[in-house]
Design a protein around this motif. Sequence first.
Motif, PDB file in Angstrom:
ATOM      1  N   ALA A 179       5.181  10.299  -0.689  1.00 26.99           N
ATOM      2  CA  ALA A 179       4.100  11.012  -1.379  1.00 26.99           C
ATOM      3  C   ALA A 179       3.134   9.977  -1.928  1.00 26.99           C
ATOM      4  N   TYR A 180       1.842  10.217  -1.696  1.00 33.20           N
ATOM      5  CA  TYR A 180       0.870   9.214  -2.128  1.00 33.20           C
ATOM      6  C   TYR A 180       0.243   9.659  -3.443  1.00 33.20           C
ATOM      7  N   SER A 181       1.111   9.888  -4.406  1.00 33.90           N
ATOM      8  CA  SER A 181       0.565  10.327  -5.691  1.00 33.90           C
ATOM      9  C   SER A 181       1.387   9.760  -6.821  1.00 33.90           C
ATOM     10  N   ALA A 182       0.706   9.507  -7.903  1.00 31.14           N
ATOM     11  CA  ALA A 182       1.356   8.999  -9.105  1.00 31.14           C
ATOM     12  C   ALA A 182       0.387   9.250 -10.243  1.00 31.14           C
ATOM     13  N   GLU A 183       0.903   9.183 -11.435  1.00 33.97           N
ATOM     14  CA  GLU A 183      -0.005   9.259 -12.592  1.00 33.97           C
ATOM     15  C   GLU A 183      -0.975   8.099 -12.479  1.00 33.97           C
ATOM     16  N   ILE A 184      -2.180   8.341 -12.903  1.00 33.58           N
ATOM     17  CA  ILE A 184      -3.178   7.277 -12.794  1.00 33.58           C
ATOM     18  C   ILE A 184      -2.904   6.208 -13.831  1.00 33.58           C
ATOM     19  N   ARG A 185      -2.473   5.070 -13.341  1.00 34.80           N
ATOM     20  CA  ARG A 185      -2.188   3.961 -14.256  1.00 34.80           C
ATOM     21  C   ARG A 185      -2.640   2.680 -13.604  1.00 34.80           C
ATOM     22  N   SER A 186      -3.240   1.834 -14.359  1.00 35.15           N
ATOM     23  CA  SER A 186      -3.824   0.635 -13.746  1.00 35.15           C
ATOM     24  C   SER A 186      -2.747  -0.310 -13.229  1.00 35.15           C
ATOM     25  N   ASP A 187      -1.590  -0.343 -13.872  1.00 36.86           N
ATOM     26  CA  ASP A 187      -0.588  -1.285 -13.368  1.00 36.86           C
ATOM     27  C   ASP A 187       0.013  -0.788 -12.058  1.00 36.86           C
ATOM     28  N   LEU A 210       0.204  -1.777  -6.342  1.00 35.74           N
ATOM     29  CA  LEU A 210       0.082  -1.237  -4.994  1.00 35.74           C
ATOM     30  C   LEU A 210      -0.930  -2.025  -4.175  1.00 35.74           C
ATOM     31  N   ALA A 211      -2.078  -2.298  -4.791  1.00 32.81           N
ATOM     32  CA  ALA A 211      -3.119  -3.025  -4.067  1.00 32.81           C
ATOM     33  C   ALA A 211      -2.639  -4.415  -3.672  1.00 32.81           C
ATOM     34  N   GLU A 212      -1.946  -5.039  -4.604  1.00 35.21           N
ATOM     35  CA  GLU A 212      -1.448  -6.373  -4.317  1.00 35.21           C
ATOM     36  C   GLU A 212      -0.439  -6.364  -3.191  1.00 35.21           C
ATOM     37  N   MET A 260      -5.594   0.610  -0.556  1.00 34.85           N
ATOM     38  CA  MET A 260      -5.304   0.224   0.825  1.00 34.85           C
ATOM     39  C   MET A 260      -6.450  -0.473   1.506  1.00 34.85           C
ATOM     40  N   LEU A 261      -7.564  -0.601   0.848  1.00 36.91           N
ATOM     41  CA  LEU A 261      -8.759  -1.056   1.558  1.00 36.91           C
ATOM     42  C   LEU A 261      -8.587  -2.389   2.271  1.00 36.91           C
ATOM     43  N   HIS A 262      -7.769  -3.256   1.679  1.00 29.45           N
ATOM     44  CA  HIS A 262      -7.587  -4.574   2.311  1.00 29.45           C
ATOM     45  C   HIS A 262      -7.048  -4.492   3.715  1.00 29.45           C
ATOM     46  N   VAL A 263      -6.242  -3.481   3.987  1.00 24.08           N
ATOM     47  CA  VAL A 263      -5.599  -3.451   5.303  1.00 24.08           C
ATOM     48  C   VAL A 263      -6.422  -2.681   6.332  1.00 24.08           C
TER      49      VAL A 263
END
Lengths: 581, 197
Positions: free
Chosen positions: A240-248, A253-255, A280-283
């Motif tokens: 599932a591609y969902s989670a509470e919006i949290r910067s960490d 994920l981005a890293e 995901m933009l990096h990939v």
Amino acid sequence: MAYSFPEEVLEHVFSFLTSDKDRNAVCLVCKSWYEIERWCRRRIFVGNCYAVSPEIVIRRFPEVRAVEIKGKPHFADFNLVPEGWGAYVYPWVAAMSAAYPLLEEIKLKRMVVTDESLELISKSFKNFKVLVLSSCEGFTTDGLASIAANCRNLRELDLRESEVEDLSGHWLSHFPDNYTSLVSLNISCLGSEVSFSALERLVARSPNLRTLRLNRAVPLEKLPNLLRRAPQLVELGTGAYSAEIRSDTYSNLAEAFSACKQLKGLSGFWDVVPSYLPAMLHVCSGITSLNLSYATIQSPDLVQLVTQCRNLQRLWVLDYIEDSGLEALAASCKDLQELRVFPSDPFGAVPNVSLTEQGLVSVSEGCPKLQSVLYFCRQMSNAALVAIARNRPKLIRFRLCILEPRVPDYLTLEPLDTGFGAIVENCKELRRLSLSGLLTDRVFKYIGTHAKKLEMLSIAFAGDSDLGLHHVLSGCESLRKLEIRDCPFGDKALLANAAKLETMRSLWMSSCSVSYGACKLLGQKLPRLNVEVIDERGPPDSRPESCPVERLYVYRTVSGRRVDMPGFVWTMDEDASLRFS
Amino acid sequence: MGVGSGMPTVNSHVSSCCLKTELTLGLPGGQKTSKSGSKRGFSETVDLRLGSSCDDEVSVSTPPPSKAQVVGWPPVRSYRKNMMKNCKYVKVAVDGAPYLRKVDLEIYTSYQQLLAALEEMFTCLTICNVVNERKIMDSSNGTEYVPTYEDRDGDWMLVGDVPWKMFVESCKRMRLMKSSEAVGLAPKTSSKGLSKS
């Protein structure tokens, strides 16, 4: 006259032949080539599990290492084949366990696979490497546990779209601690969660892991844990591609994504929270295959993602993308080869999105490499189909599904015969075609005349008379699979073209006008065909001979009639009339 | 526009023996294919949002629901249909059991179904019908459990008090609590056991 290479030389030469067609041709040259080839054939493909028996296969090819078998007819995907129809893999596994101890690969599609079969597989083949179960059913996570526990050399476990009974998430822990050879794992079809720590440890000790498709239950917050342990992944299916919006969570994920420099394929994306997509933009620039067909997000978010994937070759998406999104796709993704657009609300009475024939036309204009299309929409016009045909003469697969049956060209209210006619006339390499909308016998005339390379044709709610079917059977030289539902096709065309059926893999007809009498005749005339009537109303001879059968499945076979038919399947052969009297 | 009612248009079929090939407005399962793919057929009937089994009683005041469905049309695979459904995973903990399970509440339509599924998942438990109540019991040691859940407000409630749909919406997670510990959870309907909805 008698020349001979040593057998070893011929074997070596034959080892370069990988296609079954070539190998089959080689077998026909002479007896000694037949003999040599059969001993060195390592892969076999059985397109219809009832076309041949395991015993016949084993007798002819004693040294097989890889087997691929298909079971139920395609329309089983749409609930048209009753439960219990057949396609059991057990007899195959049982026979192969004795005959092929060195078997490495089993790939099955639309077959019934029991835990017993899985256990037998896991214990019979010491060098077992690849198990692919595509749209299969009948097994539970216990069967998977056997595979995990016993297959020390397993490389691939792919359960794509199978129905698995989830008894426990702990089957994954049955992979031993010293098991490190996993290359590909696809568990996306599993409903309940697997033990995450077991999954994490498995990924961590699998340096060759290239494909990992998770199931929905794996939460997004945990995905980085897996990615970090497998930065070499080539194909990833998220949970599932969902989670509470949290910067960490986001930065983790981005890293993690940015460390995956080899990713080419992405799938999963259930329950998408759009704010997490940019992670995901990096990939994106490396992505060639993107399956967003479960992502219920709106067009702008879809477009943002898709247009970043400049090297995209395959896109599966929901109709939320709309015409505007498809236009953007056409402008950005010039390498696109395959497009599938699925309906977000297939049973809704009114359109919920702005997706029309225009979207497909845009893609056909903008994507020069487009060759494979599956498109669900609510309206179509002959003009659009003609445009598509002219734009893309190299189409190989064209499957159009207009949601409402028998809908005409929405502009002219005419049948869509001309449009589909243009498709088959222009696209000379077309191998697969699915029709929909309002169609008369004329479209079948076009198909019979032009679709010479067509191998698979799907027809629903179309045609006026037997002439339609006759055009197809008499004209389509390369036809292998024909599936028809709810069309006014009956006895005449079928009986007139009976011999054609022996040149095809199979014919399916349901809710048509083929009478029981004609089925009997067909079965008697052609002993090398199995003519099976599927009828849940009881024995066909309890009704008049002229009464149409519910469903008919005809296929060529070298192993005679089935021995495992359920109560609602009757086979028509020479004995049929004797048996029923 | 262009969304017809499915009735045959100008090029109607000719003979009456083609009746079976006509698109009809009957419900799936009401005709010949009633037994087809019973496992997968379930999702077909679940999708059907028509309230009544009579196809000519559509009340004017309610908006038209999804139109009557023909079996297997449009050709969307059951697998895909199931995957598209809403999914509501909640954790289920059992006091004394070493691990949690997750269940998708959306796949059940009643408390009865949910409990049956829990029974299967935690195989040491059985749901016994004791007089008018339904209790959950560990048959090996006779421990009784009470199914409870945490709702959106963070309160722990007894499972079964509110209508099913309300429960699905508000449940955040479940805990099968030992009966001996389930004090102070007295709901409005107290010890009547689980409601049947």
